[in-house]
Motif scaffolding. Structure first.
Motif, PDB file in Angstrom:
ATOM      1  N   PRO A  26     -25.909  34.622  32.725  1.00  0.00           N
ATOM      2  CA  PRO A  26     -26.760  35.812  32.597  1.00  0.00           C
ATOM      3  C   PRO A  26     -25.975  37.075  32.943  1.00  0.00           C
ATOM      4  O   PRO A  26     -25.177  37.085  33.885  1.00  0.00           O
ATOM      5  N   VAL A  27     -26.185  38.124  32.160  1.00  0.00           N
ATOM      6  CA  VAL A  27     -25.439  39.369  32.329  1.00  0.00           C
ATOM      7  C   VAL A  27     -26.400  40.498  32.669  1.00  0.00           C
ATOM      8  O   VAL A  27     -27.364  40.737  31.945  1.00  0.00           O
ATOM      9  N   THR A  28     -26.142  41.172  33.778  1.00  0.00           N
ATOM     10  CA  THR A  28     -26.859  42.397  34.112  1.00  0.00           C
ATOM     11  C   THR A  28     -26.020  43.561  33.612  1.00  0.00           C
ATOM     12  O   THR A  28     -24.917  43.796  34.097  1.00  0.00           O
ATOM     13  N   LEU A  29     -26.549  44.246  32.612  1.00  0.00           N
ATOM     14  CA  LEU A  29     -25.776  45.331  32.009  1.00  0.00           C
ATOM     15  C   LEU A  29     -25.673  46.515  32.968  1.00  0.00           C
ATOM     16  O   LEU A  29     -26.616  46.807  33.712  1.00  0.00           O
ATOM     17  N   PRO A  30     -24.542  47.204  32.973  1.00  0.00           N
ATOM     18  CA  PRO A  30     -24.381  48.337  33.885  1.00  0.00           C
ATOM     19  C   PRO A  30     -25.257  49.513  33.477  1.00  0.00           C
ATOM     20  O   PRO A  30     -25.574  49.691  32.299  1.00  0.00           O
ATOM     21  N   MET A  31     -25.638  50.323  34.462  1.00  0.00           N
ATOM     22  CA  MET A  31     -26.291  51.595  34.183  1.00  0.00           C
ATOM     23  C   MET A  31     -25.252  52.548  33.607  1.00  0.00           C
ATOM     24  O   MET A  31     -24.131  52.648  34.112  1.00  0.00           O
ATOM     25  N   MET A  32     -25.630  53.245  32.534  1.00  0.00           N
ATOM     26  CA  MET A  32     -24.708  54.136  31.845  1.00  0.00           C
ATOM     27  C   MET A  32     -25.202  55.571  31.937  1.00  0.00           C
ATOM     28  O   MET A  32     -26.409  55.833  31.882  1.00  0.00           O
ATOM     29  N   TYR A  33     -24.256  56.502  32.053  1.00  0.00           N
ATOM     30  CA  TYR A  33     -24.570  57.926  32.177  1.00  0.00           C
ATOM     31  C   TYR A  33     -23.816  58.697  31.103  1.00  0.00           C
ATOM     32  O   TYR A  33     -22.601  58.512  30.933  1.00  0.00           O
ATOM     33  N   ARG A  34     -24.556  59.556  30.409  1.00  0.00           N
ATOM     34  CA  ARG A  34     -23.894  60.403  29.426  1.00  0.00           C
ATOM     35  C   ARG A  34     -23.050  61.440  30.160  1.00  0.00           C
ATOM     36  O   ARG A  34     -23.531  62.090  31.102  1.00  0.00           O
ATOM     37  N   VAL A  35     -21.803  61.585  29.735  1.00  0.00           N
ATOM     38  CA  VAL A  35     -20.862  62.489  30.409  1.00  0.00           C
ATOM     39  C   VAL A  35     -20.244  63.408  29.356  1.00  0.00           C
ATOM     40  O   VAL A  35     -19.782  62.948  28.307  1.00  0.00           O
ATOM     41  N   ARG A  36     -20.257  64.692  29.657  1.00  0.00           N
ATOM     42  CA  ARG A  36     -19.649  65.689  28.761  1.00  0.00           C
ATOM     43  C   ARG A  36     -18.272  66.046  29.302  1.00  0.00           C
ATOM     44  O   ARG A  36     -18.118  66.431  30.458  1.00  0.00           O
ATOM     45  N   THR A  55     -15.452  40.907  39.332  1.00  0.00           N
ATOM     46  CA  THR A  55     -16.329  42.083  39.406  1.00  0.00           C
ATOM     47  C   THR A  55     -17.649  41.778  38.700  1.00  0.00           C
ATOM     48  O   THR A  55     -17.642  41.366  37.531  1.00  0.00           O
ATOM     49  N   PRO A  56     -18.807  41.973  39.365  1.00  0.00           N
ATOM     50  CA  PRO A  56     -20.085  41.761  38.679  1.00  0.00           C
ATOM     51  C   PRO A  56     -20.204  42.734  37.508  1.00  0.00           C
ATOM     52  O   PRO A  56     -19.786  43.894  37.611  1.00  0.00           O
ATOM     53  N   PRO A  57     -20.754  42.296  36.380  1.00  0.00           N
ATOM     54  CA  PRO A  57     -20.852  43.170  35.211  1.00  0.00           C
ATOM     55  C   PRO A  57     -21.521  44.506  35.496  1.00  0.00           C
ATOM     56  O   PRO A  57     -21.114  45.531  34.940  1.00  0.00           O
ATOM     57  N   GLU A  58     -22.525  44.516  36.371  1.00  0.00           N
ATOM     58  CA  GLU A  58     -23.208  45.779  36.659  1.00  0.00           C
ATOM     59  C   GLU A  58     -22.330  46.763  37.430  1.00  0.00           C
ATOM     60  O   GLU A  58     -22.641  47.949  37.518  1.00  0.00           O
ATOM     61  N   ARG A  59     -21.213  46.276  38.006  1.00  0.00           N
ATOM     62  CA  ARG A  59     -20.282  47.139  38.730  1.00  0.00           C
ATOM     63  C   ARG A  59     -19.001  47.399  37.924  1.00  0.00           C
ATOM     64  O   ARG A  59     -18.030  47.948  38.434  1.00  0.00           O
ATOM     65  N   PRO A 115     -29.718  51.669  31.301  1.00  0.00           N
ATOM     66  CA  PRO A 115     -28.873  50.521  30.961  1.00  0.00           C
ATOM     67  C   PRO A 115     -28.315  50.679  29.550  1.00  0.00           C
ATOM     68  O   PRO A 115     -28.911  51.345  28.704  1.00  0.00           O
ATOM     69  N   LEU A 116     -27.175  50.091  29.323  1.00  0.00           N
ATOM     70  CA  LEU A 116     -26.607  50.097  27.987  1.00  0.00           C
ATOM     71  C   LEU A 116     -27.653  49.544  27.031  1.00  0.00           C
ATOM     72  O   LEU A 116     -28.136  48.422  27.199  1.00  0.00           O
ATOM     73  N   GLY A 117     -28.031  50.341  26.034  1.00  0.00           N
ATOM     74  CA  GLY A 117     -29.214  50.026  25.245  1.00  0.00           C
ATOM     75  C   GLY A 117     -28.947  49.317  23.932  1.00  0.00           C
ATOM     76  O   GLY A 117     -28.039  49.693  23.174  1.00  0.00           O
ATOM     77  N   PHE A 118     -29.765  48.286  23.637  1.00  0.00           N
ATOM     78  CA  PHE A 118     -29.703  47.552  22.376  1.00  0.00           C
ATOM     79  C   PHE A 118     -31.113  47.429  21.814  1.00  0.00           C
ATOM     80  O   PHE A 118     -32.090  47.360  22.554  1.00  0.00           O
ATOM     81  N   ASP A 119     -31.227  47.358  20.487  1.00  0.00           N
ATOM     82  CA  ASP A 119     -32.538  47.159  19.890  1.00  0.00           C
ATOM     83  C   ASP A 119     -32.883  45.668  19.875  1.00  0.00           C
ATOM     84  O   ASP A 119     -32.115  44.826  20.382  1.00  0.00           O
TER      85      ASP A 119
END
Length: 397
Positions: free
Chosen positions: A6-16, A339-343, A382-386
Motif C-alpha cells: 500500500p502506498v500513501t501518496l505524498p502531499m504536494m504543493y504548487r510552487v512558483r 523512506t516512506p513514500p509520503e516523506r 495529495p498527488l491527484g489521479f482520476d
C-alpha cells in the motif's frame, strides 16, 4: 501490475519559481537593429539562403520573418530552408571541404545561394558540455549537412567528442561556405525571447561562445537535488531534442560523452508523449517508469532513425510499462528505499520545458521556505489521479 505494498501518496504543493527575466519586447525591431549593426557582406541583388531551426524555439516565426524582411529591404533576395539534419540529404556536389579527415557536407539548395544565414537558438546542449554547444555552429554542422552530415558527424562524435567535431566542421563551413551571417537567439527561464544578436562570419564563433554563457545563466532548472522521484507529465521532440532536457534531469543522452549528474534523481516517471512528436519517443530511455498510453503512441521507425543517427540507441530503451499513471508513480515510490513514500522528495512537472510552476512534495517545504526565488501557491493536496488512474494535469488545478 500492483505496487509492492500500500502506498500513501505524498502531499504536494504548487510552487512558483522566479527566474531572471531578461526579455526582448520588440522582436522585429531587435532583429532589424542587430542585423544592421553586424557589418554583413550581403548586397542588393544577392540571394540569401536563410536556414532556420524550429524545435520549440519561441517566436521563431517572428524572428525569421523579421530577418527576411530586413534582407528584402536591403534589396537582397532571401529564401528560407529547413536547416535540421533529418531533412533531405546532402550530395557529393554539396561537399565544401574537409575536417578531421572527413568530408564537410552542405545542403545543395543553400550552396547555390550567394550567401547563407543561419538562425538558431543558442543553449546548453543535451548531449555534452563545452564552450560551444547547441546553436549556430551546431546548425552549420548538423543542420546544413542534412542527413549525410548528421549521420557522419554523430559517428565522429564517438571518436572525437561533440565539441571537437562541431568546432572543426563549423570553422570549415565559415571558411568555405559563404556564411553571410548567424543570428543567435537566447531565451530566458520562461522560454521567452531574451535577446537576439547577429554576427558576420568573422565574429560568429566568439559571439556564440559569449551568448552560451548568458543562456546557461538564464536557463530554467529544477530547484532541488537530490530527488527520489521526478514525475514528468509529457516528454517529446517539441519539448527537447532528447525528449526530456538532459540539462534539467541530469542524465546524459550519450554514454560516450561526460555529463554532470546534476540534479541527482533516483527515479523518473514519464507519463505521456506529446502529439507534436508524431510517435518519436527519443529520450524515453532516460525514464525508469512509464505508462501504456505513452508506449502505445511510440512509432519505432522514427525513434530508431533518430537514436541510431545520434549513435545513442539507449535513448530508445523502453522502461517498465504500467497500465495507469497511478501505478507507475506508486511503483516508483515503492522503490526509493527505506523512506516512506509520503516523506519522499518528489517533484512533478508538466515537461522539462515548463518549470515556472511545479509541484513539490511536503518533504521539500523546509528548503522551500529558505529560498526567496520559490513561492508556495495555495494549499497542499495529495498527488491527484482520476478514477481511471490518470494524473490530474498540473495546469488543470
Amino acid at each position: 501490475m500492483p505496487p509492492l505494498g500500500p502506498v500513501t501518496l505524498p502531499m504536494m504543493y504548487r510552487v512558483r519559481q522566479t527566474f531572471q527575466r531578461t526579455r526582448l519586447e520588440d522582436i522585429p525591431g531587435g532583429v532589424a537593429r542587430t542585423l544592421a549593426a553586424a557589418h554583413l557582406p550581403v548586397k542588393r541583388g544577392d540571394t540569401v539562403a536563410v536556414g532556420a531551426g524550429s524545435r520549440g524555439i519561441a517566436n521563431i516565426d517572428v524572428i525569421v520573418r523579421a530577418t527576411v524582411d530586413w534582407l528584402k529591404a536591403l534589396g537582397a533576395r532571401p529564401f528560407v530552408f529547413p536547416a535540421m539534419g533529418s531533412h533531405g540529404g546532402a550530395t557529393a556536389q554539396g561537399q565544401v571541404g574537409e575536417a578531421l579527415g572527413l568530408p564537410v557536407w552542405l545542403d545543395r539548395t543553400a550552396s547555390e545561394a550567394d550567401w547563407i544565414g543561419v538562425v538558431n537558438r543558442i543553449k546548453p546542449h543535451t548531449d555534452f558540455k563545452g564552450s560551444i554547444e547547441s546553436g549556430l555552429f551546431k546548425m552549420m554542422t548538423i543542420g546544413l549537412g542534412k542527413y549525410h552530415g548528421a549521420t557522419q558527424y554523430h559517428r565522429a562524435n564517438v571518436n572525437h567528442g561533440y565539441e571537437t567535431v562541431i568546432t572543426s566542421v563549423g570553422r570549415e563551413m565559415l571558411a568555405k561556405a559563404h556564411i553571410g551571417f548567424g543570428l543567435g537567439i537566447v531565451e530566458n527561464g520562461y522560454d521567452e525571447t531574451a535577446c537576439v544578436e547577429a554576427f558576420n562570419a568573422a565574429d560568429l564563433e566568439a559571439g556564440e561562445r559569449r551568448l552560451l554563457k548568458d543562456a546557461r545563466t538564464w536557463m530554467a532548472r529544477l530547484p532541488f537535488s537530490p530527488l527520489d522521484v521526478l514525475v514528468v507529465e509529457e516528454i517529446g521532440k517539441n519539448v527537447s531534442g532528447s525528449g526530456m532536457d538532459t540539462n534539467v534531469i541530469g542524465r546524459p543522452s550519450n554514454p560516450h560523452e561526460p555529463f554532470p549528474a546534476d540534479p541527482k534523481i533516483l527515479w523518473i516517471v514519464a507519463l505521456d508523449l506529446t502529439d507534436e512528436s508524431h510517435g518519436n519517443a527519443t529520450g524515453i530511455g532516460n525514464a525508469d517508469f512509464t505508462t501504456r498510453r505513452l508506449a502505445e503512441k511510440i512509432d519505432w521507425k522514427p525513434t530508431a532513425i533518430n537514436t541510431l543517427t545520434a549513435c545513442a540507441p539507449n535513448g530508445a530503451k523502453l522502461p517498465l510499462v504500467f497500465e495507469s499513471d497511478r501505478e507507475a508513480v506508486e511503483n516508483a515510490l515503492n522503490c526509493i528505499g527505506l523512506t516512506p513514500p509520503e516523506r519522499a522528495r518528489v517533484i512533478r512537472i508538466r515537461s522539462t520545458l515548463v518549470l515556472g510552476e511545479i509541484e513539490c512534495s511536503e518533504a521539500l517545504l523546509p528548503e522551500i521556505a529558505k529560498r526567496p526565488d520559490l513561492t508556495v501557491v495555495g494549499e497542499g493536496r495529495p498527488l491527484g489521479f482520476d478514477a481511471a488512474g490518470r494524473i490530474i494535469p498540473l495546469l488543470a488545478h
